[in-house]
Enzyme design. Structure first.
Site, PDB file in Angstrom:
ATOM      1  N   ARG A  89      21.624  44.281   3.909  1.00 38.24           N
ATOM      2  CA  ARG A  89      20.194  44.405   3.642  1.00 38.24           C
ATOM      3  C   ARG A  89      19.931  44.807   2.184  1.00 38.24           C
ATOM      4  O   ARG A  89      18.784  44.909   1.769  1.00 38.24           O
ATOM      5  CB  ARG A  89      19.568  45.441   4.571  1.00 38.24           C
ATOM      6  CG  ARG A  89      19.089  44.855   5.896  1.00 38.24           C
ATOM      7  CD  ARG A  89      18.441  45.976   6.656  1.00 38.24           C
ATOM      8  NE  ARG A  89      17.544  45.626   7.712  1.00 38.24           N
ATOM      9  CZ  ARG A  89      17.897  45.375   8.970  1.00 38.24           C
ATOM     10  NH1 ARG A  89      19.149  45.312   9.313  1.00 38.24           N
ATOM     11  NH2 ARG A  89      16.993  45.167   9.882  1.00 38.24           N
ATOM     12  N   ARG A 123       4.706  38.382  22.800  1.00 38.77           N
ATOM     13  CA  ARG A 123       5.947  38.911  23.359  1.00 38.77           C
ATOM     14  C   ARG A 123       5.667  40.143  24.221  1.00 38.77           C
ATOM     15  O   ARG A 123       4.824  40.969  23.891  1.00 38.77           O
ATOM     16  CB  ARG A 123       6.883  39.283  22.195  1.00 38.77           C
ATOM     17  CG  ARG A 123       8.169  39.933  22.608  1.00 38.77           C
ATOM     18  CD  ARG A 123       9.159  39.927  21.494  1.00 38.77           C
ATOM     19  NE  ARG A 123       8.924  40.981  20.505  1.00 38.77           N
ATOM     20  CZ  ARG A 123       9.806  41.340  19.583  1.00 38.77           C
ATOM     21  NH1 ARG A 123      10.957  40.706  19.494  1.00 38.77           N
ATOM     22  NH2 ARG A 123       9.534  42.301  18.732  1.00 38.77           N
ATOM     23  N   ARG A 167       5.542  42.977   8.235  1.00 35.97           N
ATOM     24  CA  ARG A 167       6.992  42.998   8.473  1.00 35.97           C
ATOM     25  C   ARG A 167       7.671  41.781   7.850  1.00 35.97           C
ATOM     26  O   ARG A 167       8.775  41.875   7.328  1.00 35.97           O
ATOM     27  CB  ARG A 167       7.281  43.056   9.981  1.00 35.97           C
ATOM     28  CG  ARG A 167       7.093  44.464  10.560  1.00 35.97           C
ATOM     29  CD  ARG A 167       6.834  44.449  12.055  1.00 35.97           C
ATOM     30  NE  ARG A 167       7.952  43.961  12.841  1.00 35.97           N
ATOM     31  CZ  ARG A 167       7.828  43.502  14.088  1.00 35.97           C
ATOM     32  NH1 ARG A 167       6.640  43.462  14.669  1.00 35.97           N
ATOM     33  NH2 ARG A 167       8.887  43.086  14.739  1.00 35.97           N
TER      34      ARG A 167
HETATM   35  P1  ADP Z   1      14.652  45.503  12.831  1.00 43.82           P
HETATM   36  O1  ADP Z   1      14.756  44.006  12.832  1.00 43.82           O
HETATM   37  O2  ADP Z   1      13.484  46.006  13.614  1.00 43.82           O
HETATM   38  O3  ADP Z   1      14.821  46.118  11.493  1.00 43.82           O
HETATM   39  P2  ADP Z   1      17.441  46.086  13.580  1.00 43.82           P
HETATM   40  O4  ADP Z   1      17.922  46.150  14.977  1.00 43.82           O
HETATM   41  O5  ADP Z   1      18.020  45.039  12.707  1.00 43.82           O
HETATM   42  O6  ADP Z   1      15.878  45.976  13.752  1.00 43.82           O
HETATM   43  O7  ADP Z   1      17.676  47.484  12.848  1.00 43.82           O
HETATM   44  C1  ADP Z   1      17.146  48.673  13.362  1.00 43.82           C
HETATM   45  C2  ADP Z   1      17.216  49.769  12.320  1.00 43.82           C
HETATM   46  O8  ADP Z   1      18.587  50.078  12.005  1.00 43.82           O
HETATM   47  C3  ADP Z   1      16.594  49.404  10.980  1.00 43.82           C
HETATM   48  O9  ADP Z   1      15.212  49.630  10.979  1.00 43.82           O
HETATM   49  C4  ADP Z   1      17.346  50.345  10.028  1.00 43.82           C
HETATM   50  O10 ADP Z   1      16.843  51.645  10.086  1.00 43.82           O
HETATM   51  C5  ADP Z   1      18.737  50.354  10.612  1.00 43.82           C
HETATM   52  N1  ADP Z   1      19.607  49.323  10.009  1.00 43.82           N
HETATM   53  C6  ADP Z   1      20.137  48.241  10.614  1.00 43.82           C
HETATM   54  N2  ADP Z   1      20.907  47.529   9.782  1.00 43.82           N
HETATM   55  C7  ADP Z   1      20.865  48.162   8.585  1.00 43.82           C
HETATM   56  C8  ADP Z   1      21.446  47.922   7.289  1.00 43.82           C
HETATM   57  N3  ADP Z   1      22.226  46.859   7.072  1.00 43.82           N
HETATM   58  N4  ADP Z   1      21.155  48.791   6.294  1.00 43.82           N
HETATM   59  C9  ADP Z   1      20.386  49.858   6.492  1.00 43.82           C
HETATM   60  N5  ADP Z   1      19.800  50.143   7.662  1.00 43.82           N
HETATM   61  C10 ADP Z   1      20.035  49.318   8.711  1.00 43.82           C
END
Ligand code: ADP
Ligand code: ZN
Length: 219
Positions: A89, A123, A167
């Site tokens: 990310r 959804r 978003r």
């Molecule tokens: P969303 O699509 O709602 O962001 P995810 O399931 O991908 O849902 O992630 C949930 C949460 O986990 C994110 O909001 C973040 O806080 C954390 N997270 C997931 N992947 C990462 C990442 N690669 N780097 C930093 N935080 C992450």
């Protein structure tokens, strides 16, 4: 064997396609969001630290994410590939990944905003088991009730058109530099564009597999 990363906005179908590719291509899917949700169920200092970010909707700091990813990746059986969902990310995370594994391909899902808004605002999710429904495309047998467990269905508070648009915007901003990073490295892209609201997941999955075959990354 293929090592891939899948990118797609919220509501792009990323999770659905990744889980189907898992069995069809024989790879392991690592979704960092799921990994963190698992960690947060424990009572450890790490769980507490992770919770303090996730619950506020913030990204977990890179050093924590990278460490957690390393440990998760070490569990992949030798000779088996993976699809990463939700990682990287940040460009920092992409750079750290390079030291852990070689990435063969980027799978990029392109979905127009109106389709995402339409999908997510209709959804519904089961309060009890988390099963996902859609009041237009994937209706439960009885309105408002989960087919699987009889639980009540609810709408996520962030599944409203205004918040969904926000978003998507945040997603695009975060992802752009990472995609550019991989483009500059010359990593091949498989791009799949969704054009219609009714497109079944199989169509996307087949197109992605076709792309993998063309690159000789799967048989
Ligand atoms: P969303 O699509 O709602 O962001 P995810 O399931 O991908 O849902 O992630 C949930 C949460 O986990 C994110 O909001 C973040 O806080 C954390 N997270 C997931 N992947 C990462 C990442 N690669 N780097 C930093 N935080 C992450
Ligand atoms: Zn249920």
């Amino acid at each position: 064997m293929v090592n891939a990363i899948i990118f797609g906005a919220p509501g792009s179908g990323k999770g659905t396609y990744a889980s189907r590719l898992q069995s069809k291509v024989g790879v392991e899917v690592i979704a960092t969001g799921d990994v963190f949700r698992e960690i947060m169920r424990e009572e450890t200092p790490l769980a507490q630290r992770v919770r303090s970010y996730v619950e506020k909707g913030l990204l977990v700091p890179d050093d924590v994410v990278i460490e957690v990813l390393k440990q998760r990746m070490a569990k992949i059986p030798k000779g088996k590939g993976f699809i990463l969902d939700g990682y990287p990310r940040t460009v920092e995370q992409a750079k750290a990944l390079e030291k852990i594994a070689k990435i063969d391909v980027i799978i990029r899902l392109i979905v127009p905003e109106w389709i995402i808004v339409e999908r997510l605002s209709t959804r519904r999710i089961c309060k009890n088991c988390g099963e996902v429904y859609n009041i237009r495309f994937l209706k439960p047998k009885v309105e408002g009730i989960c087919d699987k467990c009889g639980g009540q269905l609810y709408q996520r508070s962030d599944d409203t058109p205004e918040v969904i648009k926000k978003r998507i915007e945040v997603y695009e901003q975060q992802t752009q530099p990472i995609l550019e990073y991989y483009k500059a490295k010359g990593i091949p892209f498989i791009e799949f564009k969704t054009e219609s609201l009714e497109m079944p997941p199989e169509v996307a999955v087949e197109e992605i597999i076709k792309g993998l075959k063309k690159l000789k990354l799967t048989q």
